[in-house]
Scaffold this motif. Structure first.
Motif, short mmCIF file in Angstrom:
data_model
loop_
_atom_site.label_atom_id
_atom_site.label_comp_id
_atom_site.label_asym_id
_atom_site.label_seq_id
_atom_site.Cartn_x
_atom_site.Cartn_y
_atom_site.Cartn_z
N PRO A 83 5.52 -1.36 -3.86
CA PRO A 83 4.50 -2.32 -3.40
C PRO A 83 3.14 -1.65 -3.23
N ARG A 84 2.12 -2.29 -3.78
CA ARG A 84 0.78 -1.71 -3.76
C ARG A 84 -0.10 -2.37 -2.70
N VAL A 85 -0.94 -1.55 -2.10
CA VAL A 85 -2.02 -2.06 -1.27
C VAL A 85 -3.01 -2.76 -2.18
N GLU A 86 -3.38 -3.97 -1.86
CA GLU A 86 -4.27 -4.75 -2.72
C GLU A 86 -5.60 -5.01 -2.00
N GLY A 87 -6.64 -4.37 -2.49
CA GLY A 87 -7.97 -4.62 -1.95
C GLY A 87 -8.69 -5.69 -2.75
N LYS A 88 -9.91 -6.02 -2.34
CA LYS A 88 -10.70 -7.04 -3.02
C LYS A 88 -11.61 -6.42 -4.09
N TRP A 89 -11.84 -5.13 -4.01
CA TRP A 89 -12.74 -4.46 -4.95
C TRP A 89 -11.93 -3.67 -5.98
N PRO A 90 -12.48 -3.41 -7.14
CA PRO A 90 -11.78 -2.59 -8.14
C PRO A 90 -11.41 -1.22 -7.59
N GLY A 91 -10.23 -0.77 -7.95
CA GLY A 91 -9.79 0.55 -7.51
C GLY A 91 -9.50 0.63 -6.02
N ASN A 92 -9.35 -0.54 -5.37
CA ASN A 92 -9.12 -0.56 -3.91
C ASN A 92 -10.24 0.17 -3.16
N LEU A 93 -11.44 0.15 -3.74
CA LEU A 93 -12.56 0.88 -3.13
C LEU A 93 -12.86 0.38 -1.73
N LEU A 108 -4.06 7.62 15.63
CA LEU A 108 -3.45 8.37 14.54
C LEU A 108 -2.43 7.52 13.78
N GLY A 109 -2.63 7.40 12.47
CA GLY A 109 -1.69 6.68 11.62
C GLY A 109 -1.77 5.18 11.67
N ARG A 110 -2.68 4.61 12.48
CA ARG A 110 -2.71 3.17 12.68
C ARG A 110 -3.00 2.39 11.39
N LEU A 111 -3.94 2.88 10.60
CA LEU A 111 -4.33 2.14 9.40
C LEU A 111 -3.19 2.11 8.38
N LEU A 112 -2.46 3.21 8.27
CA LEU A 112 -1.30 3.24 7.38
C LEU A 112 -0.16 2.39 7.94
N ASP A 114 -0.44 -0.33 9.66
CA ASP A 114 -0.75 -1.73 9.38
C ASP A 114 -0.35 -2.11 7.95
N GLU A 115 -0.57 -1.21 7.01
CA GLU A 115 -0.19 -1.50 5.62
C GLU A 115 1.33 -1.54 5.46
N THR A 116 2.05 -0.64 6.12
CA THR A 116 3.52 -0.64 5.98
C THR A 116 4.14 -1.86 6.66
N LYS A 117 3.50 -2.36 7.71
CA LYS A 117 4.00 -3.57 8.34
C LYS A 117 3.95 -4.75 7.37
N ALA A 118 2.93 -4.76 6.52
CA ALA A 118 2.76 -5.87 5.58
C ALA A 118 3.59 -5.69 4.32
N LEU A 119 3.78 -4.44 3.86
CA LEU A 119 4.38 -4.20 2.55
C LEU A 119 5.75 -3.53 2.59
N GLY A 120 6.11 -2.93 3.73
CA GLY A 120 7.36 -2.20 3.80
C GLY A 120 7.12 -0.72 4.03
N PRO A 121 8.20 0.05 4.23
CA PRO A 121 8.04 1.46 4.64
C PRO A 121 7.55 2.39 3.54
N GLU A 130 -5.63 5.81 -8.86
CA GLU A 130 -4.72 6.95 -8.80
C GLU A 130 -3.57 6.60 -7.86
N ASP A 131 -2.33 6.74 -8.34
CA ASP A 131 -1.17 6.45 -7.51
C ASP A 131 -1.07 7.45 -6.37
N ILE A 132 -1.04 6.94 -5.14
CA ILE A 132 -0.85 7.77 -3.94
C ILE A 132 0.23 7.08 -3.11
N ILE A 133 1.41 7.61 -3.17
CA ILE A 133 2.56 6.99 -2.51
C ILE A 133 2.69 7.52 -1.09
N MET A 134 2.95 6.63 -0.15
CA MET A 134 3.17 7.01 1.24
C MET A 134 4.46 6.37 1.73
#
Length: 593
Positions: A83-93, A108-112, A114-121, A130-134
């Motif tokens: 599952p990908r983080v989807e931003g509104k701008w190209p390249g998730n800028l 610490l870690g709050r922004l990440l 929030d994304e895992t709560k929406a998309l999974g662990p 660029e693929d950056i997996i967390m």
């Protein structure tokens, strides 16, 4: 390895220009030549404009081809994309800019989180294509660290960022180089060596004396600063046989004090070494955070160089002295070396390569100092805000060790509640909250959602895993996962959560790269806590002694989880630390005891 007169930025620009200029120049020359062969006369400037104009289209085509290629590879492996983080701008800028701009203010870690709560662990940040997996999924972390260990390496990106400080040491190497350093270092961390407490005792006495001096005049101390000096002095003496003696330098005064010695004393070698070592590590973390383009921030010079000059001035003579000593005694039997010899003494028996010895000792010093100091700082913080657990821990220590006796290895092994307190601290505030690997081959991970296809992991991508976030997951640790409760290590919760899934608790890593100094760290932390609670009966936070700008902001209270109630500001570079320090006061035990 860069030439010493070439800055990282100049080297990076050189490589970038070659990668752009050579293909473009070749295209222009070929186009003009072909036109001339056909009898056409074409302006090189027109061809250049056309080639440059098509570059964005070529980049877009590359992205589309890459996307299609990944889908095909995933399909062949009967897998699905992460599952990908989807931003509104190209390249998730927009997402990238938001995370960078908010990082300095958020928990610490709050922004990440929030994304895992929406998309999974397990998520793909996909910044700038660029693929950056967390991941915070224990099964995936187990795969990275253990079951498919050979497919995940530190990688060239991390090595380049850390090379100027860590060199080819065990934390910054892969493959045969890593195996060499691991094999060389492992025998040094034996039961007999790690149970020698004389070094801990000397430096604990010195640290406690400094604390008493401040407490007698009603001042707080920055426990993080003090314990970092304690662990640095202990580690440097244990590993090198040369104590940095950072506890001899004046410790900082509180924010609300009239005096101030927070500036580095230029003539104090111990303080200069400690400061330089910390700053060099901080720069590594900045490079990793920026990503592959970090050299552009160091166009004029390597920004670790000035700090490493100070570090090297301390370390180089130690290594040279050990090598000369070994050469002078090569005819002696190896058994004539003292069993309590230092790490450097041990390494010179195995190699005469100066850089190999130096890099390895510096890597181990980093681990021996920062991780232990981080955990002890977090422990004191948690005991200060939970006095009921502090009281219970003191009772165990006083009943089994007594009010003044120096603890032994057997004492520490029998102090079950002390170990529970440390484990619970390491669960909530692991010393290394985030770590990085790079995949080699295309592979798959089991789906965290039962019944769904496995996840496709491309080769050559950066993978971040967070034990900090994993340790706080309520689905793994129960509904009270965010609470500090040492009893979870002594009651049925161990059988319910940890025993069935041991990879949910990884403060010391796992698999072939598991921390060699794990028992050393437990012994040092336990020893110091025993000494502290033999000497002091209470611990309280002193927010008035803290720079108010470095305390948790008031708006945190509007958030959920620990962020709403946290009373210190956890941050991280290579290791976790308290922003602005941890200012505390303690009540000394009555002298009658």
């Amino acid at each position: 390895m860069l030439r010493p007169w070439v800055s990282p930025g100049i080297a990076y620009l050189g490589r970038a220009l070659l990668s752009v200029v050579v293909p473009l120049g070749s295209s222009i020359i070929i186009a003009v030549r072909l036109a001339s062969l056909k009898g056409f006369r074409v302006s090189p400037w027109l061809v250049s404009a056309m080639v440059l104009g098509t570059a964005p289209l070529g980049f877009a085509a590359y992205i589309l081809v890459d996307e299609r290629s990944q889908r095909q590879k995933a399909s062949r492996l009967s897998a699905r994309s992460i599952p990908r983080v989807e931003g509104k701008w190209p390249g998730n800028l927009d997402k990238l800019m938001y995370m960078v701009s908010r990082a300095e203010q958020e928990y610490l870690g709050r922004l990440l989180l929030d994304e895992t709560k929406a998309l999974g662990p397990t998520i793909n940040l996909r910044f700038l294509w660029e693929d950056i997996i967390m991941t915070t999924e224990p099964q995936h972390i187990k795969t990275i660290l253990a079951t498919d260990f050979n497919n995940y390496v530190k990688g060239a990106k991390f090595r380049e960022a850390a090379d100027s400080v860590l060199g080819t040491g065990v934390f910054n190497s892969d493959d045969e180089t890593w195996k060499l350093h691991r094999t060389m270092t492992r025998p040094f961390f034996t039961h007999d060596r790690i149970s020698h407490f004389d070094i801990f005792d000397r430096h604990a006495d010195q640290a406690i004396a400094l604390m008493n001096q401040r407490f007698r005049v009603g001042m707080a101390i920055d426990f993080q600063d003090l314990i970092s000096r304690f662990t640095l002095d202990s580690a440097s003496e244990f590993l090198f046989g040369h104590c940095v003696d950072s506890l001899s330098a004046t410790i900082p005064y509180p924010y609300n004090a009239t005096q101030s010695t927070n500036d580095i004393q230029a003539d104090n070698a111990a303080e200069a070494f400690s400061h330089a070592f910390s700053q060099a590590q901080h720069r590594i973390n900045q490079r990793i955070s920026i990503g592959q383009t970090w050299p552009l921030t160091e166009i004029l010079a390597d920004r670790t160089a000035q700090h490493m000059k100070v570090v090297n001035a301390f370390l180089d003579p130690i290594v040279k002295d050990a090598l000369e000593k070994h050469r002078a005694t090569t005819k002696l039997d190896i058994s004539e070396y003292a069993d309590d010899g230092t790490l450097v003494d041990h390494l010179v028996k195995l190699t005469s390569d100066f850089k190999t010895i130096k890099d390895e000792t510096l890597n181990i010093l980093l681990a021996g100092r920062d991780t232990t100091a981080s955990t002890l700082t977090s422990t004191i913080y948690l005991l200060a805000i939970h006095p009921e657990f502090l009281t219970r821990l003191r009772e165990e220590i006083l009943s089994q060790v007594g009010p003044t006796r120096r603890p032994t290895y057997d004492d520490i092994r029998e102090l079950k509640y002390l170990r529970a307190v440390l484990n619970e601290t390491l669960r909530l505030f692991p010393a290394v909250p985030f770590d990085v690997r790079e995949s080699i081959q295309d592979t798959t991970w089991v789906s965290p959602e039962p019944g769904k296809k496995p996840l496709f992991v491309p080769g050559g991508v950066t993978i971040t895993y967070s034990v900090f976030l994993m340790h706080r997951r309520t689905d793994l640790w129960g509904p009270d996962a965010l609470e500090f409760d040492p009893d979870r290590w002594l009651d049925d919760r161990v059988k319910k959560y940890l025993i069935p899934n041991p990879f949910i608790f990884l403060p010391f890593n796992a698999g072939p790269r598991i921390c060699l100094g794990q028992q050393f760290a437990y012994n040092e932390m336990s020893f110091m806590l025993i000494r502290l609670l033999q000497s002091f009966s209470t611990i309280t936070l002193s927010p008035e002694s803290h720079d108010p700008a470095l305390l948790p902001p008031a708006w945190w209270a509007e958030k959920d989880g620990r962020q709403a109630t946290e009373r210190f500001w956890p941050r991280n570079h290579l290791t976790l630390y308290a922003k602005g320090g941890l200012w505390v006061k303690m009540d000394p035990v009555d002298s009658v005891n």
